[in-house]
Scaffold this motif. Sequence first.
Motif, PDB file in Angstrom:
ATOM      1  N   ASP A   1      -9.435  -3.885   0.231  1.00  0.00           N
ATOM      2  CA  ASP A   1      -9.659  -4.767  -0.918  1.00  0.00           C
ATOM      3  C   ASP A   1     -11.084  -4.551  -1.420  1.00  0.00           C
ATOM      4  O   ASP A   1     -12.027  -5.222  -0.992  1.00  0.00           O
ATOM      5  CB  ASP A   1      -9.441  -6.223  -0.498  1.00  0.00           C
ATOM      6  CG  ASP A   1      -9.465  -7.191  -1.681  1.00  0.00           C
ATOM      7  OD1 ASP A   1     -10.045  -6.839  -2.722  1.00  0.00           O
ATOM      8  OD2 ASP A   1      -8.920  -8.301  -1.549  1.00  0.00           O
TER       9      ASP A   1
ATOM     10  N   ASP B   1     -10.985  -5.354 -11.830  1.00  0.00           N
ATOM     11  CA  ASP B   1     -10.069  -6.329 -11.239  1.00  0.00           C
ATOM     12  C   ASP B   1      -9.828  -7.494 -12.200  1.00  0.00           C
ATOM     13  O   ASP B   1      -8.693  -7.951 -12.372  1.00  0.00           O
ATOM     14  CB  ASP B   1     -10.661  -6.838  -9.925  1.00  0.00           C
ATOM     15  CG  ASP B   1      -9.844  -7.950  -9.303  1.00  0.00           C
ATOM     16  OD1 ASP B   1      -8.625  -7.763  -9.126  1.00  0.00           O
ATOM     17  OD2 ASP B   1     -10.404  -9.015  -8.994  1.00  0.00           O
TER      18      ASP B   1
ATOM     19  N   GLN C   1      -7.647  -6.172 -15.133  1.00  0.00           N
ATOM     20  CA  GLN C   1      -6.296  -5.807 -14.709  1.00  0.00           C
ATOM     21  C   GLN C   1      -5.402  -7.034 -14.627  1.00  0.00           C
ATOM     22  O   GLN C   1      -4.212  -6.974 -14.940  1.00  0.00           O
ATOM     23  CB  GLN C   1      -6.353  -5.105 -13.349  1.00  0.00           C
ATOM     24  CG  GLN C   1      -5.002  -4.615 -12.855  1.00  0.00           C
ATOM     25  CD  GLN C   1      -5.120  -3.770 -11.605  1.00  0.00           C
ATOM     26  OE1 GLN C   1      -6.203  -3.271 -11.274  1.00  0.00           O
ATOM     27  NE2 GLN C   1      -4.025  -3.598 -10.880  1.00  0.00           N
ATOM     28  N   ARG C   2      -5.962  -8.164 -14.231  1.00  0.00           N
ATOM     29  CA  ARG C   2      -5.170  -9.392 -14.115  1.00  0.00           C
ATOM     30  C   ARG C   2      -4.674  -9.884 -15.483  1.00  0.00           C
ATOM     31  O   ARG C   2      -3.735 -10.670 -15.543  1.00  0.00           O
ATOM     32  CB  ARG C   2      -5.993 -10.475 -13.430  1.00  0.00           C
ATOM     33  CG  ARG C   2      -6.414 -10.108 -12.007  1.00  0.00           C
ATOM     34  CD  ARG C   2      -7.112 -11.255 -11.323  1.00  0.00           C
ATOM     35  NE  ARG C   2      -7.807 -10.840 -10.101  1.00  0.00           N
ATOM     36  CZ  ARG C   2      -7.998 -11.629  -9.045  1.00  0.00           C
ATOM     37  NH1 ARG C   2      -7.532 -12.864  -9.049  1.00  0.00           N
ATOM     38  NH2 ARG C   2      -8.666 -11.186  -7.989  1.00  0.00           N
TER      39      ARG C   2
ATOM     40  N   GLN D   1       1.005  -3.905 -14.900  1.00  0.00           N
ATOM     41  CA  GLN D   1      -0.397  -3.629 -15.192  1.00  0.00           C
ATOM     42  C   GLN D   1      -0.610  -2.164 -15.580  1.00  0.00           C
ATOM     43  O   GLN D   1      -1.407  -1.861 -16.474  1.00  0.00           O
ATOM     44  CB  GLN D   1      -1.253  -4.017 -13.984  1.00  0.00           C
ATOM     45  CG  GLN D   1      -1.265  -5.515 -13.748  1.00  0.00           C
ATOM     46  CD  GLN D   1      -1.699  -5.902 -12.338  1.00  0.00           C
ATOM     47  OE1 GLN D   1      -1.819  -5.054 -11.453  1.00  0.00           O
ATOM     48  NE2 GLN D   1      -1.940  -7.185 -12.122  1.00  0.00           N
TER      49      GLN D   1
ATOM     50  N   PRO E   1      -4.827   3.288  -7.928  1.00  0.00           N
ATOM     51  CA  PRO E   1      -5.205   1.987  -7.381  1.00  0.00           C
ATOM     52  C   PRO E   1      -5.635   2.107  -5.931  1.00  0.00           C
ATOM     53  O   PRO E   1      -5.336   3.092  -5.244  1.00  0.00           O
ATOM     54  CB  PRO E   1      -3.904   1.191  -7.486  1.00  0.00           C
ATOM     55  CG  PRO E   1      -2.833   2.221  -7.264  1.00  0.00           C
ATOM     56  CD  PRO E   1      -3.378   3.517  -7.852  1.00  0.00           C
TER      57      PRO E   1
ATOM     58  N   VAL F   1      -5.286  -2.790  -6.819  1.00  0.00           N
ATOM     59  CA  VAL F   1      -6.281  -2.910  -7.883  1.00  0.00           C
ATOM     60  C   VAL F   1      -6.747  -1.519  -8.302  1.00  0.00           C
ATOM     61  O   VAL F   1      -7.102  -0.692  -7.450  1.00  0.00           O
ATOM     62  CB  VAL F   1      -7.482  -3.759  -7.437  1.00  0.00           C
ATOM     63  CG1 VAL F   1      -8.555  -3.799  -8.527  1.00  0.00           C
ATOM     64  CG2 VAL F   1      -7.023  -5.177  -7.107  1.00  0.00           C
TER      65      VAL F   1
END
Length: 477
Positions: A267, A297, A300-301, A310, A331, A336
Amino acid sequence: MKKRYIVGGAIAVLLAAGVTALNLSPIGRVYLPSGTGIVAKQMCSLTWVSGLDPDQAYDFYLEPLLGDAASLIKYDMDADNREVTSSVLGLFWPQRAVWRDGLGCTLVHGGYGFDAELTVPVEQEFAPFELDTAHRDEWFDTEALDAVIADAFDGVEADSRQTLGVAVLHQGRLVAEHYADGASRDTRFHGWSMTKSAMTTLAGTLVQEGRLDIDAEGAIPALAEVDDIRLAEITIADLLRMAGGLAIAEDNTGTDPNSEMLFTQSDMPRYAATRERLYAPGEHWQYMSGNTILATDTMQRLLGDTLPEQVAGLRAHIFEPLGIYSAIMEPGENGVFQGSSYMYATAHDWARLALLYMNDGMVDGRRLLPEDWYDIVAEPTPGSDGQYGMGFWLPAEGSLLPPETIMLSGFQGQWGYVLPEQELVIVRFGATTGVNSRSGGLARGVIAALQPPVTTPAPEAGTDVDIDIDDTPTDDQ
């Protein structure tokens, strides 16, 4: 016999202590896992995303980076499953990279429910430009243009620069291209930090739609999840300008936080968000990829709830409107986008991205970017010595490049030049390690070969296009 057991036991304890100490040190905790990580990741991506021969990919891109560690790090390629595993001496600090159609390669550390079967195929074939020889002959000294392109590829000095591909657009028309053996117009080149310019472009499209305020505080979800009120002040603009103030330094040593983030973390946004705050937002400029990871990040949301949604949103915002169909944005393990470093595309499609800026954010009569976006990205960020705007590099004093130039730039000599006054876009890709790519000289040479109509002033005579100016900014691994 008893004495032998005692001695053997003592040696075992010492070895165990030594291994434990090594694992806890920066060498064992970051450097060696980063080494095996970059080998697995790059061999996977350069082979099955870029389409390069594996031996060429290793010899050009990786062996010069690894140095003495090259003899220690071994890798194995599973062509049937399109996976690469890498480790030290075949045993220690193992890493695994997995290819997925439309998503490229991802380092898998065993978390986040990684779905190796997920695919998001590109639905349309790459559409290359056609070489416009009539336009080239009208506007350029063709011999001079050919010579400056050839200089990037030929000779002993050029060999050390490992130029792999060059393409030149003038007024949106392809006037020159050349590729090294093993590469072609179909090769997806790894842009490294040119990816940051793509993410800045995504930000511009979202601003144009009214869905993103790059100056809003408290709008970075990964920071909000840390629950630190001090972090809420950081904006998208701060992050894209490399002024977030967090301790995510990168120095290409393999032991820095950036290496740890790229090659050991599942992450990456959370890793960046939990780093110590060193400066107030906007107070200190320092080039750090973790900034762009946090901004990516956040954006992308806004594109959908699932990774396939996405990916489709990213393509709809910045790729498909520009006719870009080769681009792959890889990603991380948690899904992400690795928006600081992991976009791959052909030279023509990277040029199409740059062309959007030469056309002031317009494509086919549609405004994709805000009217003032070029001015925003070209505004020098305080503390950058005038060399960094927002997601784009700016020409250094003494570079002999036009002052309105903006540049996409990535590790190992990836460059894209936007020259609006000359109506030029120039892209250069390579595997340049430890030497100057001389890409600035390439750009100056193309400008010098331009012969506009009599009504437009010609470039000043006598410009030395071979001046060796250090054109390589600090970049990510």
